[in-house]
Scaffold this active site. Sequence first.
Site, PDB file in Angstrom:
ATOM      1  N   HIS A  24       0.844  -1.210   0.000  1.00  0.00           N
ATOM      2  CA  HIS A  24       0.000   0.000   0.000  1.00  0.00           C
ATOM      3  C   HIS A  24       0.868   1.245   0.000  1.00  0.00           C
ATOM      4  CE1 HIS A  24      -3.691   2.257   0.501  1.00  0.00           C
ATOM      5  NE2 HIS A  24      -3.118   2.976   1.448  1.00  0.00           N
ATOM      6  N   HIS A  60       1.084   5.504  -1.500  1.00  0.00           N
ATOM      7  CA  HIS A  60       0.724   6.683  -2.296  1.00  0.00           C
ATOM      8  C   HIS A  60       2.061   7.409  -2.499  1.00  0.00           C
ATOM      9  CE1 HIS A  60      -3.453   5.937  -0.997  1.00  0.00           C
ATOM     10  NE2 HIS A  60      -2.966   5.839   0.221  1.00  0.00           N
ATOM     11  N   ARG A  65      -4.391  15.624   6.076  1.00  0.00           N
ATOM     12  CA  ARG A  65      -4.960  15.406   4.745  1.00  0.00           C
ATOM     13  C   ARG A  65      -5.058  16.731   3.973  1.00  0.00           C
ATOM     14  NH1 ARG A  65     -10.880  13.143   2.871  1.00  0.00           N
ATOM     15  NH2 ARG A  65     -11.485  15.197   3.610  1.00  0.00           N
ATOM     16  N   HIS A 103     -11.650   3.692  -3.030  1.00  0.00           N
ATOM     17  CA  HIS A 103     -10.926   4.476  -2.030  1.00  0.00           C
ATOM     18  C   HIS A 103     -11.361   4.124  -0.619  1.00  0.00           C
ATOM     19  CE1 HIS A 103      -9.786   7.756   0.631  1.00  0.00           C
ATOM     20  NE2 HIS A 103      -8.711   7.808  -0.117  1.00  0.00           N
ATOM     21  N   ARG A 160     -16.170   6.209   2.416  1.00  0.00           N
ATOM     22  CA  ARG A 160     -16.394   7.658   2.341  1.00  0.00           C
ATOM     23  C   ARG A 160     -16.587   8.102   0.892  1.00  0.00           C
ATOM     24  NH1 ARG A 160     -11.350   7.949   5.236  1.00  0.00           N
ATOM     25  NH2 ARG A 160     -10.463   9.251   3.602  1.00  0.00           N
ATOM     26  N   HIS A 216      -9.430   1.166   1.539  1.00  0.00           N
ATOM     27  CA  HIS A 216      -9.165   1.669   2.891  1.00  0.00           C
ATOM     28  C   HIS A 216     -10.392   1.374   3.773  1.00  0.00           C
ATOM     29  CE1 HIS A 216      -6.683   5.033   0.794  1.00  0.00           C
ATOM     30  NE2 HIS A 216      -5.813   4.392   1.537  1.00  0.00           N
ATOM     31  N   GLU A 266      -9.805   3.505   9.009  1.00  0.00           N
ATOM     32  CA  GLU A 266      -8.537   4.079   9.476  1.00  0.00           C
ATOM     33  C   GLU A 266      -8.797   5.022  10.649  1.00  0.00           C
ATOM     34  OE1 GLU A 266      -6.329   6.196   6.477  1.00  0.00           O
ATOM     35  OE2 GLU A 266      -4.588   6.478   7.780  1.00  0.00           O
ATOM     36  N   HIS A 315      -5.529  -0.840   6.500  1.00  0.00           N
ATOM     37  CA  HIS A 315      -5.585  -0.280   7.852  1.00  0.00           C
ATOM     38  C   HIS A 315      -6.380  -1.180   8.798  1.00  0.00           C
ATOM     39  CE1 HIS A 315      -3.495   3.237   6.538  1.00  0.00           C
ATOM     40  NE2 HIS A 315      -4.464   3.612   5.729  1.00  0.00           N
ATOM     41  N   ASP A 317       2.311   3.221   2.781  1.00  0.00           N
ATOM     42  CA  ASP A 317       1.227   4.191   2.731  1.00  0.00           C
ATOM     43  C   ASP A 317       1.705   5.603   2.408  1.00  0.00           C
ATOM     44  OD1 ASP A 317      -1.247   5.352   2.871  1.00  0.00           O
ATOM     45  OD2 ASP A 317      -1.593   4.963   4.993  1.00  0.00           O
TER      46      ASP A 317
HETATM   47 ZN   LIG Z   1      -3.689   4.913   1.914  1.00  0.00          ZN
END
Ligand SMILES: [Zn+2]
Length: 442
Positions: free
Chosen positions: A56, A58, A79, A203, A206, A229, A232, A266, A317
């Site tokens: 995982h 990004h 974020r 994703h 959410r 995800h 988390e 997560h 991550d």
């Molecule tokens: Zn992630």
Amino acid sequence: MAFLHCAVLVRPGSVAERVRIETDAAGRIARIHEGVEPVTGDLRLGTVLPGFANAHSHAFHRLLRGTTHADGGDFWQWRDSMYRVAELLDPALMFLVARAVFAEMLVCGYTAVGEFHYLHHHSDGSPYAPAHGMELAIADAAREVGIRLVLLDTCYLDGAIGQPLSAVQRRFGDGSAAGWLERWHALREVIESDRVTLGAAIHSVRAVTPTAMAEIWRALGAGIPLHIHVSEQPQENADCLAAYGKTPVGVLAGIGMLDARLSIVHATNLTPADRGLVSASGCTVVMCPTTEADLGDGIGPAFELASGGTPIAVGSDQNAVIDPLLEIRGLEAGERLASGRRGRFMPAALLEAGSVSGYASLGISHSVLAPGDPCDLVELDPASVRTIGSTVSQLILTATATDVRRVIVGGAVVADSGRLANAGTRHPEDLLAEAMAALADA
Ligand SMILES: [Zn+2]
């Protein structure tokens, strides 16, 4: 075809000496023999482990490393900082960033990466022309560096449950599950090659409704790894319960998505009922201990899930830390801190989490260095200032990425002692500096 000879080969639950590996033309293991001497021409290696899987990532989050620690705040504040960087990226910059971060991963011992990718379009949401600019940039970056890539192309439709995408999120979206599926299938036609494959991701609860998730689940083929995800942050659970009357795991179970095709990332804040559903399902849980610690997510129930038969993989991550050894033993560190017990994850279980469970989660292979598996290896220095005196089967608890020597992907050396094998004088730190300079000009 290549021949490699390992003085010591450490696999989950076994240590073998004088192991000779023959690969086929595709870089897969053809034959493996233990207790044999090397032959002239063999690539002679010392203490060798299976290549590590970063299940995982990004990649672009790496650009925030070392810039947010004075900010305080929580996950959601972090974020916002991440979104400010995301806004600046275009395919040319994404290529530079991904190439640099994949280079860092490779020299640190990650031989495969699952890139969970959702920056699909121009910042106004319009598609790139030519098509797939971002995705092909990431694939080109992986090919240039030599890391094995599974691009987990991510469906991201809503800003939060019941809310449209915000201005900064517009570039993530494809309008609908059907829109994402159409782009995914078109991308598959052009992106795959020897070491690059296309996987899929949703994703989170959410960002995609249960209806859209079900549509994607039904439409994707059974051989396609799917990641999501899950839980988390406690807020995600609260919002999901308020909207759907179920936890995120409950939503997935209701759709029938909890099975061996799925990896949930997560799984930090699971209820007891969630844990039961996950344990019974065969899905993989991808934990990201360095990120979960960095962002204050909490300590997930790794040992409890593993005890129930759930494969545990790991990922870097947000790439605040890129070190497969620290990532893997973060599982055990969290368990010791939370339980007051040592040896919740034995060394063999940690190595399994770092290698075979990650490779399986990404759909690359389901065994460790067996005939037919990719010949992906990592050589560790067993006599460094950190590792000397360690039992070889416990190196995974003492070595760091600094102790990684040669890294082998598909039977060929791609990195050695922090340096890329095929980059001339271009070192990972030079590539990172180039990417950061380009970001500063963006
Ligand atoms: Zn992630």
